[in-house]
Design a protein around this motif. Structure first.
Motif, PDB file in Angstrom:
ATOM      1  N   PHE A   1     -54.430  78.808 -77.440  1.00  0.00           N
ATOM      2  CA  PHE A   1     -53.024  79.072 -77.155  1.00  0.00           C
ATOM      3  C   PHE A   1     -52.429  79.972 -78.242  1.00  0.00           C
ATOM      4  CE2 PHE A   1     -48.615  77.880 -78.120  1.00  0.00           C
ATOM      5  CZ  PHE A   1     -47.986  78.229 -76.932  1.00  0.00           C
ATOM      6  N   GLU A   2     -52.688  79.662 -79.497  1.00  0.00           N
ATOM      7  CA  GLU A   2     -52.172  80.460 -80.605  1.00  0.00           C
ATOM      8  C   GLU A   2     -52.748  81.870 -80.583  1.00  0.00           C
ATOM      9  OE1 GLU A   2     -49.702  79.627 -82.582  1.00  0.00           O
ATOM     10  OE2 GLU A   2     -49.576  77.606 -81.733  1.00  0.00           O
ATOM     11  N   ARG A   3     -54.058  81.980 -80.362  1.00  0.00           N
ATOM     12  CA  ARG A   3     -54.717  83.295 -80.330  1.00  0.00           C
ATOM     13  C   ARG A   3     -54.153  84.152 -79.208  1.00  0.00           C
ATOM     14  NH1 ARG A   3     -58.573  86.336 -77.901  1.00  0.00           N
ATOM     15  NH2 ARG A   3     -59.029  84.842 -76.233  1.00  0.00           N
ATOM     16  N   LEU A   4     -54.074  83.577 -78.009  1.00  0.00           N
ATOM     17  CA  LEU A   4     -53.602  84.340 -76.854  1.00  0.00           C
ATOM     18  C   LEU A   4     -52.112  84.657 -76.950  1.00  0.00           C
ATOM     19  CD1 LEU A   4     -55.652  82.550 -74.050  1.00  0.00           C
ATOM     20  CD2 LEU A   4     -56.005  84.863 -74.957  1.00  0.00           C
ATOM     21  N   SER A   5     -51.326  83.738 -77.452  1.00  0.00           N
ATOM     22  CA  SER A   5     -49.889  83.991 -77.631  1.00  0.00           C
ATOM     23  C   SER A   5     -49.671  85.173 -78.570  1.00  0.00           C
ATOM     24  CB  SER A   5     -49.186  82.752 -78.169  1.00  0.00           C
ATOM     25  OG  SER A   5     -49.186  81.720 -77.208  1.00  0.00           O
ATOM     26  N   ALA A   6     -50.485  85.252 -79.623  1.00  0.00           N
ATOM     27  CA  ALA A   6     -50.383  86.361 -80.572  1.00  0.00           C
ATOM     28  C   ALA A   6     -50.729  87.694 -79.911  1.00  0.00           C
ATOM     29  CB  ALA A   6     -51.287  86.111 -81.774  1.00  0.00           C
ATOM     30  N   LEU A   7     -51.514  87.655 -78.833  1.00  0.00           N
ATOM     31  CA  LEU A   7     -51.866  88.866 -78.084  1.00  0.00           C
ATOM     32  C   LEU A   7     -50.847  89.187 -76.995  1.00  0.00           C
ATOM     33  CD1 LEU A   7     -55.719  88.314 -77.660  1.00  0.00           C
ATOM     34  CD2 LEU A   7     -54.568  89.968 -79.159  1.00  0.00           C
ATOM     35  N   GLY A   8     -49.794  88.379 -76.911  1.00  0.00           N
ATOM     36  CA  GLY A   8     -48.753  88.633 -75.928  1.00  0.00           C
ATOM     37  C   GLY A   8     -48.945  87.950 -74.592  1.00  0.00           C
ATOM     38  N   VAL A   9     -49.915  87.050 -74.484  1.00  0.00           N
ATOM     39  CA  VAL A   9     -50.140  86.331 -73.229  1.00  0.00           C
ATOM     40  C   VAL A   9     -49.003  85.335 -73.028  1.00  0.00           C
ATOM     41  CG1 VAL A   9     -51.680  84.742 -72.012  1.00  0.00           C
ATOM     42  CG2 VAL A   9     -52.633  86.648 -73.336  1.00  0.00           C
ATOM     43  N   ARG A  10     -48.479  85.300 -71.800  1.00  0.00           N
ATOM     44  CA  ARG A  10     -47.373  84.394 -71.466  1.00  0.00           C
ATOM     45  C   ARG A  10     -47.924  83.097 -70.877  1.00  0.00           C
ATOM     46  NH1 ARG A  10     -44.023  82.780 -67.363  1.00  0.00           N
ATOM     47  NH2 ARG A  10     -45.093  83.982 -65.768  1.00  0.00           N
ATOM     48  N   PHE A  11     -47.513  81.990 -71.440  1.00  0.00           N
ATOM     49  CA  PHE A  11     -47.921  80.674 -70.956  1.00  0.00           C
ATOM     50  C   PHE A  11     -46.797  80.051 -70.141  1.00  0.00           C
ATOM     51  CE2 PHE A  11     -51.171  81.332 -74.003  1.00  0.00           C
ATOM     52  CZ  PHE A  11     -52.231  80.528 -73.626  1.00  0.00           C
ATOM     53  N   THR A  12     -47.159  79.406 -69.036  1.00  0.00           N
ATOM     54  CA  THR A  12     -46.181  78.667 -68.240  1.00  0.00           C
ATOM     55  C   THR A  12     -46.203  77.189 -68.607  1.00  0.00           C
ATOM     56  OG1 THR A  12     -47.745  78.327 -66.420  1.00  0.00           O
ATOM     57  CG2 THR A  12     -46.348  80.294 -66.321  1.00  0.00           C
ATOM     58  N   VAL A  13     -47.311  76.743 -69.176  1.00  0.00           N
ATOM     59  CA  VAL A  13     -47.436  75.365 -69.683  1.00  0.00           C
ATOM     60  C   VAL A  13     -48.100  75.460 -71.046  1.00  0.00           C
ATOM     61  CG1 VAL A  13     -48.479  73.089 -69.341  1.00  0.00           C
ATOM     62  CG2 VAL A  13     -47.643  74.379 -67.354  1.00  0.00           C
ATOM     63  N   GLU A  14     -47.404  74.998 -72.072  1.00  0.00           N
ATOM     64  CA  GLU A  14     -47.981  74.987 -73.409  1.00  0.00           C
ATOM     65  C   GLU A  14     -48.985  73.837 -73.523  1.00  0.00           C
ATOM     66  OE1 GLU A  14     -45.122  75.293 -76.527  1.00  0.00           O
ATOM     67  OE2 GLU A  14     -44.208  77.087 -75.656  1.00  0.00           O
ATOM     68  N   PRO A  15     -49.826  73.853 -74.550  1.00  0.00           N
ATOM     69  CA  PRO A  15     -50.837  72.809 -74.676  1.00  0.00           C
ATOM     70  C   PRO A  15     -50.245  71.409 -74.544  1.00  0.00           C
ATOM     71  CG  PRO A  15     -51.228  74.492 -76.312  1.00  0.00           C
ATOM     72  CD  PRO A  15     -49.904  74.814 -75.656  1.00  0.00           C
ATOM     73  N   MET A  16     -50.914  70.613 -73.713  1.00  0.00           N
ATOM     74  CA  MET A  16     -50.474  69.230 -73.501  1.00  0.00           C
ATOM     75  C   MET A  16     -51.683  68.361 -73.183  1.00  0.00           C
ATOM     76  SD  MET A  16     -48.765  69.392 -69.721  1.00  0.00           S
ATOM     77  CE  MET A  16     -49.497  68.082 -68.779  1.00  0.00           C
ATOM     78  N   GLU A  17     -51.535  67.113 -73.528  1.00  0.00           N
ATOM     79  CA  GLU A  17     -52.579  66.139 -73.224  1.00  0.00           C
ATOM     80  C   GLU A  17     -52.445  65.728 -71.763  1.00  0.00           C
ATOM     81  OE1 GLU A  17     -54.558  62.280 -75.431  1.00  0.00           O
ATOM     82  OE2 GLU A  17     -52.503  62.862 -75.894  1.00  0.00           O
TER      83      GLU A  17
END
Length: 129
Positions: free
Chosen positions: A90-106
């Motif tokens: 998530f951190e790596r892809l976010s830094a590349l500008g990837v948009r997440f609709t759901v952040e990491p969750m258990e």
């Protein structure tokens, strides 16, 4: 019986290839013209180049377009990829500008996150213990 190829419908093969290789880190396996602007375009995991191929398939059929829109509207990923660490990815892809609709969750015994592939699909990444 083995799974050798699976597909995801994309609205732009060139854009999809860029996203799946430059952002997600897959590598091109096949890129064969099949008439007009369409290609037989597959990518594989850089970690398993002989593994299952993902076909980046044009979504020109009206049913494919409706299917994609319905999945996105309901928040349902079209495909899932396993990663070693969802939070780190998530951190790596976010830094590349990837948009997440759901952040990491258990989610029970796994960690998941959902991203937008920029080509009309949601993609889930998961870490399984």
């Amino acid at each position: 019986m083995r799974i050798t190829i699976t597909s995801v419908f994309v609205d732009d093969q060139a854009k999809a290839l860029s996203f799946y290789t430059d952002k997600l880190g897959f590598v091109t396996k096949h890129d064969v013209p099949v008439g007009g602007e369409d290609r037989w375009l597959t990518v594989v995991s850089a970690e398993d180049p002989g593994g299952t191929e993902l076909l980046l398939e044009p979504d020109k059929h009206p049913a494919a377009q409706a299917y994609k829109k319905a999945l996105v509207a309901d928040g349902i990923p079209a495909v899932q990829f396993t990663v070693d660490d969802v939070k780190a990815e998530f951190e790596r892809l976010s830094a590349l500008g990837v948009r997440f609709t759901v952040e990491p969750m258990e989610a029970g015994p796994v960690w998941v996150a959902v991203l937008d592939d920029t080509c009309g699909n949601l993609v889930q990444i998961a870490t399984q213990p």
